[in-house]
Design a protein around this motif. Structure first.
Motif, PDB file in Angstrom:
ATOM      1  N   GLU A 149      15.212  -5.462  -6.684  1.00  0.00           N
ATOM      2  CA  GLU A 149      14.172  -5.546  -7.745  1.00  0.00           C
ATOM      3  C   GLU A 149      12.631  -5.113  -7.630  1.00  0.00           C
ATOM      4  O   GLU A 149      12.294  -4.988  -7.793  1.00  0.00           O
ATOM      5  N   PRO A 150      12.484  -6.656  -7.271  1.00  0.00           N
ATOM      6  CA  PRO A 150      11.567  -6.816  -6.845  1.00  0.00           C
ATOM      7  C   PRO A 150      10.299  -5.623  -6.146  1.00  0.00           C
ATOM      8  O   PRO A 150       9.383  -5.327  -6.137  1.00  0.00           O
ATOM      9  N   MET A 151      11.069  -5.643  -5.156  1.00  0.00           N
ATOM     10  CA  MET A 151      10.580  -4.181  -4.339  1.00  0.00           C
ATOM     11  C   MET A 151      10.351  -2.879  -5.176  1.00  0.00           C
ATOM     12  O   MET A 151       9.135  -2.078  -4.819  1.00  0.00           O
ATOM     13  N   THR A 152      11.486  -2.758  -5.800  1.00  0.00           N
ATOM     14  CA  THR A 152      11.211  -1.303  -6.891  1.00  0.00           C
ATOM     15  C   THR A 152       9.735  -1.499  -7.886  1.00  0.00           C
ATOM     16  O   THR A 152       9.431  -0.199  -8.626  1.00  0.00           O
ATOM     17  N   VAL A 153       9.994  -3.098  -8.658  1.00  0.00           N
ATOM     18  CA  VAL A 153       8.448  -2.911  -9.051  1.00  0.00           C
ATOM     19  C   VAL A 153       7.002  -2.471  -7.993  1.00  0.00           C
ATOM     20  O   VAL A 153       5.720  -1.930  -8.263  1.00  0.00           O
ATOM     21  N   CYS A 154       6.437  -3.224  -6.141  1.00  0.00           N
ATOM     22  CA  CYS A 154       5.905  -2.486  -6.243  1.00  0.00           C
ATOM     23  C   CYS A 154       5.936  -1.071  -5.705  1.00  0.00           C
ATOM     24  O   CYS A 154       4.967  -0.821  -6.002  1.00  0.00           O
ATOM     25  N   ALA A 155       7.444  -0.238  -5.131  1.00  0.00           N
ATOM     26  CA  ALA A 155       7.427   1.314  -5.364  1.00  0.00           C
ATOM     27  C   ALA A 155       6.436   1.955  -6.218  1.00  0.00           C
ATOM     28  O   ALA A 155       5.882   2.624  -6.350  1.00  0.00           O
ATOM     29  N   GLU A 156       7.035   0.853  -7.105  1.00  0.00           N
ATOM     30  CA  GLU A 156       5.916   1.575  -8.538  1.00  0.00           C
ATOM     31  C   GLU A 156       4.836   1.493  -8.925  1.00  0.00           C
ATOM     32  O   GLU A 156       4.750   2.372  -9.269  1.00  0.00           O
ATOM     33  N   ALA A 157       4.369   0.678  -8.695  1.00  0.00           N
ATOM     34  CA  ALA A 157       3.285   0.005  -8.618  1.00  0.00           C
ATOM     35  C   ALA A 157       2.508   1.319  -7.452  1.00  0.00           C
ATOM     36  O   ALA A 157       1.157   1.686  -7.935  1.00  0.00           O
ATOM     37  N   VAL A 158       2.586   1.412  -5.857  1.00  0.00           N
ATOM     38  CA  VAL A 158       2.241   2.515  -5.523  1.00  0.00           C
ATOM     39  C   VAL A 158       1.865   3.544  -5.407  1.00  0.00           C
ATOM     40  O   VAL A 158       1.003   4.800  -6.232  1.00  0.00           O
ATOM     41  N   ALA A 159       3.469   4.032  -6.572  1.00  0.00           N
ATOM     42  CA  ALA A 159       3.300   5.035  -7.041  1.00  0.00           C
ATOM     43  C   ALA A 159       2.233   5.411  -7.883  1.00  0.00           C
ATOM     44  O   ALA A 159       1.870   6.649  -8.254  1.00  0.00           O
ATOM     45  N   THR A 160       2.119   4.453  -9.336  1.00  0.00           N
ATOM     46  CA  THR A 160       1.623   4.810 -10.257  1.00  0.00           C
ATOM     47  C   THR A 160       0.099   4.861  -9.343  1.00  0.00           C
ATOM     48  O   THR A 160      -0.757   5.338 -10.249  1.00  0.00           O
ATOM     49  N   ALA A 161      -0.306   3.984  -8.702  1.00  0.00           N
ATOM     50  CA  ALA A 161      -1.636   4.228  -8.658  1.00  0.00           C
ATOM     51  C   ALA A 161      -1.669   5.439  -6.597  1.00  0.00           C
ATOM     52  O   ALA A 161      -3.217   5.668  -6.606  1.00  0.00           O
ATOM     53  N   ASP A 162      -0.332   6.279  -7.016  1.00  0.00           N
ATOM     54  CA  ASP A 162      -1.325   7.603  -6.575  1.00  0.00           C
ATOM     55  C   ASP A 162      -1.413   7.396  -5.106  1.00  0.00           C
ATOM     56  O   ASP A 162      -3.046   7.877  -4.247  1.00  0.00           O
ATOM     57  N   VAL A 163      -1.402   6.378  -3.991  1.00  0.00           N
ATOM     58  CA  VAL A 163      -1.510   5.675  -2.889  1.00  0.00           C
ATOM     59  C   VAL A 163      -0.852   6.796  -1.835  1.00  0.00           C
ATOM     60  O   VAL A 163       0.336   7.336  -1.878  1.00  0.00           O
ATOM     61  N   ARG A 164      -2.324   7.643  -1.132  1.00  0.00           N
ATOM     62  CA  ARG A 164      -1.981   8.439   0.257  1.00  0.00           C
ATOM     63  C   ARG A 164      -2.180   7.694   1.199  1.00  0.00           C
ATOM     64  O   ARG A 164      -3.035   6.906   1.547  1.00  0.00           O
ATOM     65  N   GLY A 178       2.566  -8.530  -4.505  1.00  0.00           N
ATOM     66  CA  GLY A 178       1.802  -8.269  -3.683  1.00  0.00           C
ATOM     67  C   GLY A 178       1.866  -8.089  -1.939  1.00  0.00           C
ATOM     68  O   GLY A 178       1.492  -7.180  -1.565  1.00  0.00           O
ATOM     69  N   GLN A 179       2.538  -8.619  -1.297  1.00  0.00           N
ATOM     70  CA  GLN A 179       2.499  -8.623  -0.508  1.00  0.00           C
ATOM     71  C   GLN A 179       4.066  -7.225  -0.323  1.00  0.00           C
ATOM     72  O   GLN A 179       3.951  -6.458   0.506  1.00  0.00           O
ATOM     73  N   GLY A 180       4.696  -6.599  -1.257  1.00  0.00           N
ATOM     74  CA  GLY A 180       5.305  -5.577  -1.409  1.00  0.00           C
ATOM     75  C   GLY A 180       4.672  -4.675  -0.629  1.00  0.00           C
ATOM     76  O   GLY A 180       5.549  -3.567  -0.378  1.00  0.00           O
ATOM     77  N   ILE A 181       3.961  -4.483  -2.324  1.00  0.00           N
ATOM     78  CA  ILE A 181       2.693  -3.630  -2.324  1.00  0.00           C
ATOM     79  C   ILE A 181       1.823  -3.309  -1.286  1.00  0.00           C
ATOM     80  O   ILE A 181       1.876  -1.775  -1.025  1.00  0.00           O
ATOM     81  N   ALA A 182       0.953  -4.142  -0.369  1.00  0.00           N
ATOM     82  CA  ALA A 182       0.520  -4.046   0.445  1.00  0.00           C
ATOM     83  C   ALA A 182       1.480  -3.627   1.724  1.00  0.00           C
ATOM     84  O   ALA A 182       1.240  -2.481   3.097  1.00  0.00           O
ATOM     85  N   ILE A 183       2.948  -3.654   1.956  1.00  0.00           N
ATOM     86  CA  ILE A 183       4.192  -2.870   2.755  1.00  0.00           C
ATOM     87  C   ILE A 183       4.214  -1.394   2.464  1.00  0.00           C
ATOM     88  O   ILE A 183       4.009  -0.991   3.704  1.00  0.00           O
ATOM     89  N   ARG A 287       8.354  -0.998 -14.863  1.00  0.00           N
ATOM     90  CA  ARG A 287       9.116  -1.171 -14.007  1.00  0.00           C
ATOM     91  C   ARG A 287       9.699   0.422 -13.715  1.00  0.00           C
ATOM     92  O   ARG A 287       9.189   1.415 -13.796  1.00  0.00           O
ATOM     93  N   ALA A 288      10.661   0.095 -12.790  1.00  0.00           N
ATOM     94  CA  ALA A 288      10.688   1.963 -11.841  1.00  0.00           C
ATOM     95  C   ALA A 288      12.050   2.033 -12.398  1.00  0.00           C
ATOM     96  O   ALA A 288      12.824   1.888 -12.786  1.00  0.00           O
TER      97      ALA A 288
END
Length: 343
Positions: A149-164, A178-183, A287-288
């Motif tokens: 669940e918390p890692m889906t929050v991280c994944a949604e943040a990375v997708a929302t930021a359009d990280v490439r 923040g750690q999960g987003i970084a990873i 939410r993802a």
């Protein structure tokens, strides 16, 4: 059955012994193996504003980051799912309101959160809709599956930021999110810089995970710390500190994306004129979608040693209040409660 519950509209949590839950139509009963303590649980425990809707559900068992095994099924669910290892999306919908009937469940008007509006997983057993369950891959440790669940929050943040790939990304806040987003941003091929303040233990966890661009502003300023970096393609704020939004925006490149994940106790002031002239965007991420859950489970399965390093502390359910005290500090990354044995 021992359960950690919110029983009153005030600070504090209580251990109680509720009856064993009975799965309703479309639900399954999950024997909980592991459940994580998250920021929402901390806010509920201290009874900060924004959770008044819980009052009608009290006493309610907390816990929405969990994994376990299906041990009983309710009407309408086939028994062949018994023994299945699962985690579950904590946001439950009614299926009856206008939004649900139109297929727009994300805007359900009667949504309830497991561990918030209905009983959660800080107990041996939790009843959840089977439609919310995601099968845990074979070989994935259930304590790591509880990070889904918390890692889906991280994944949604990375997708929302359009990280490439090839981008330089600043993550503000080295807590678990923040750690999960970084990873996950690194897994996309981005160069990741993580910034915290008086966060040595959590920054050390990121160092152990192989990150090099780590900044603790305890002995410097944000402006000095970020001077040597090029303008960031994306900034993802996961600290919940309003002043950091406007302070870090000057380091975002033209047409860059600033994504807010942290929950803030008050409004943030922003230089809108500069934002407009730099053609920047500010996006919120929360939410993802359901599809992200299986993607995250596959990532966890493939990176178990890496993710295990982010579980900084484990406690049995009986010592959960000690876990809450520790989770309030900047020493802990993720505090996990071990509730049952693996099958």
């Amino acid at each position: 059955m021992l359960a950690l519950q919110k029983t009153r509209s005030a600070a504090g949590l209580d251990f109680r012994a509720p009856d064993e839950p009975a799965p309703q139509a479309g639900e399954v009963l999950v024997r909980v193996h592991s459940a994580g303590i998250c920021g929402t649980d901390l806010h509920i425990a201290t009874w900060t504003s924004g959770y008044e809707s819980m009052e009608s559900a009290m006493p309610v068992t907390l816990g929405h980051e969990f994994a376990g095994t299906i041990v009983k099924v309710g009407p309408g669910i086939a028994e062949d799912v018994l023994g299945m290892r699962v985690t579950a999306r904590p946001s439950t919908t009614c299926g009856r309101c206008a939004a649900c009937l139109a297929g727009d469940e994300d805007n359900c008007s009667a949504r309830k959160g497991i561990g918030i509006g209905r009983n959660g997983a800080f107990a041996a057993l939790v009843s959840v809709p089977y439609a919310n369950c995601h099968r845990v891959p074979d070989g994935l440790d259930l304590s790591l599956a509880a990070l889904t669940e918390p890692m889906t929050v991280c994944a949604e943040a990375v997708a929302t930021a359009d990280v490439r790939a090839g981008q330089t990304v600043l993550v503000i806040g080295p807590g678990f999110i923040g750690q999960g987003i970084a990873i996950l941003a690194r897994a996309k091929g981005a160069r990741v810089v993580v910034l915290g303040r008086d966060d040595q233990p959590r920054i050390a966890a990121l160092q152990a995970a192989g990150f090099l661009d780590l900044i603790d502003t305890q002995d410097t300023t944000l402006e000095v710390a970020l001077t040597d970096f090029p303008p960031f393609d994306a900034i993802i704020e996961a600290a919940g500190v309003p002043s950091l939004v406007n302070a870090s925006l000057p380091f975002l490149k033209k047409r860059g994306i600033f994504t807010v994940v942290g929950i803030h106790p008050r409004a943030a002031e922003i230089d809108l004129t500069r934002l407009v002239r730099m053609h920047q965007q500010i996006r919120g991420s929360y939410r993802a979608p359901a599809a992200a859950w299986d993607d995250v489970l596959r990532f966890l399965q493939s990176n178990q040693d890496l993710m295990r390093g982010l579980i900084s502390h484990s406690f049995p359910l009986t010592d959960a209040l000690e876990g809450f005290k520790l989770a309030h500090t900047r020493v802990a990354s993720k505090v996990m409660l071990t509730i049952g044995d693996a099958p």
